[in-house]
Design a protein around this motif. Structure first.
Motif, PDB file in Angstrom:
ATOM      1  N   TYR A 146       0.836  -1.106  -0.003  1.00 30.43           N
ATOM      2  CA  TYR A 146       0.080   0.056  -0.025  1.00 30.43           C
ATOM      3  C   TYR A 146       0.791   1.192   0.129  1.00 30.43           C
ATOM      4  N   GLY A 177      -4.803  12.625   3.234  1.00 27.69           N
ATOM      5  CA  GLY A 177      -6.249  12.816   2.768  1.00 27.69           C
ATOM      6  C   GLY A 177      -6.661  11.672   2.027  1.00 27.69           C
ATOM      7  N   LEU A 178      -5.798  10.737   1.543  1.00 27.19           N
ATOM      8  CA  LEU A 178      -6.020   9.407   0.690  1.00 27.19           C
ATOM      9  C   LEU A 178      -6.199   8.137   1.331  1.00 27.19           C
ATOM     10  N   GLY A 179      -5.755   8.075   2.645  1.00 34.38           N
ATOM     11  CA  GLY A 179      -5.728   6.797   3.348  1.00 34.38           C
ATOM     12  C   GLY A 179      -4.836   5.921   2.412  1.00 34.38           C
ATOM     13  N   LEU A 180      -4.877   4.606   2.837  1.00 36.67           N
ATOM     14  CA  LEU A 180      -4.062   3.727   2.178  1.00 36.67           C
ATOM     15  C   LEU A 180      -4.732   3.124   0.874  1.00 36.67           C
ATOM     16  N   GLN A 185       0.436   5.365   1.351  1.00 24.80           N
ATOM     17  CA  GLN A 185      -0.202   6.040   2.348  1.00 24.80           C
ATOM     18  C   GLN A 185      -0.158   7.620   1.925  1.00 24.80           C
ATOM     19  N   LEU A 231       4.560   7.310   1.727  1.00 21.82           N
ATOM     20  CA  LEU A 231       4.749   6.166   2.813  1.00 21.82           C
ATOM     21  C   LEU A 231       4.334   5.071   2.314  1.00 21.82           C
ATOM     22  N   PHE A 275       3.585   0.837   2.764  1.00 21.12           N
ATOM     23  CA  PHE A 275       3.382  -0.158   3.948  1.00 21.12           C
ATOM     24  C   PHE A 275       3.184  -1.750   3.033  1.00 21.12           C
TER      25      PHE A 275
END
Lengths: 113, 117
Positions: free
Chosen positions: B35, B40-43, B37, B88, B90
């Motif tokens: 994912y 404002g868009l989340g994952l 991140q 970022l 994940f």
């Protein structure tokens, strides 16, 4: 495909006050719902999940969430917030028969002394 | 200890210089996912893998590659990074039990913060 909306980008509460974070999902079949917490500089940690059964789900750190099918909601609650709860919270929805998961944009929680 | 590890944790690079972010899990999970991140868009899911040699695109696969040669490892490759891949990242893993019909709970790595200049 499933989707999630977290209407509140940022919430501030006083320490000791109650908390409710909102989550609305869209999915045509039985949803599998999750809440994750992300502390600053950390990965995501699972707080709780709902798959079926009792619609009130208990999680770690004193959190709970209630699944309301009629409202397509899965709101997270805590009766008394601690300063260490300051973090970003993500709601997510999973689908039947696959591992695909959709996350909301997140709600950042600030806790005032 | 059951965990998902990612390396490096922080990376600064320049446009066009190929890079790889490694991800490894020790829980014998079939399913792994990447994912990104963004505020404002989340994952958003980049790629996922249901098992060894089985990978598929997520929502934002452009500019990324993955491979799954071993069950425990799922590296993310940026062949020619661009500034819009500053993010970022994940990695996550979970069990995959298709007969149950239910998704596995995903366990996340600590994240890799990437800056592309």
């Amino acid at each position: 495909a499933q989707s999630v909306t977290q209407p509140d980008i940022h919430i501030t509460v006083s320490e000791g006050a109650s908390l409710e974070l909102r989550c609305n999902y869209s999915y045509g079949a039985t949803p599998y719902l999750f809440w994750y917490v992300q502390s600053p500089g950390q990965g995501l940690q699972l707080l709780l999940k709902y798959f079926s059964g009792d619609t009130l789900v208990q999680g770690i750190k004193g959190f709970e969430a209630e699944f309301k099918r009629s409202q397509s909601s899965f709101n997270l609650r805590k009766p008394s917030v601690h300063w260490s709860d300051a973090a970003e919270y993500f709601c997510a929805v999973g689908a039947t028969n696959n591992n695909d998961m959709r996350f909301g944009a997140g709600t950042r929680l600030t806790v005032k002394p | 200890e059951a965990q998902v590890t990612q390396n490096p944790r922080y990376l600064i690079t320049v446009t066009g210089k190929k890079l790889t972010v490694t991800c490894s899990q020790n829980m014998n999970h079939e399913y792994m996912s990447w994912y990104r991140q963004d505020p404002g868009l989340g994952l958003r899911q980049i790629y996922y893998s249901m098992n060894v040699e089985v990978t598929d695109k997520g929502d934002v696969p452009e500019g990324y590659k993955v491979s799954r040669k071993e069950k425990r490892n799922f590296p993310l490759i940026l062949e020619s990074p661009s500034p819009n891949q500053t993010s970022l990242y994940f990695c996550a893993s979970s069990l995959w039990a298709p007969t149950s019909g239910r998704p596995g709970t995903q366990y996340f790595g600590p994240g890799t913060r990437l800056l592309v200049l």
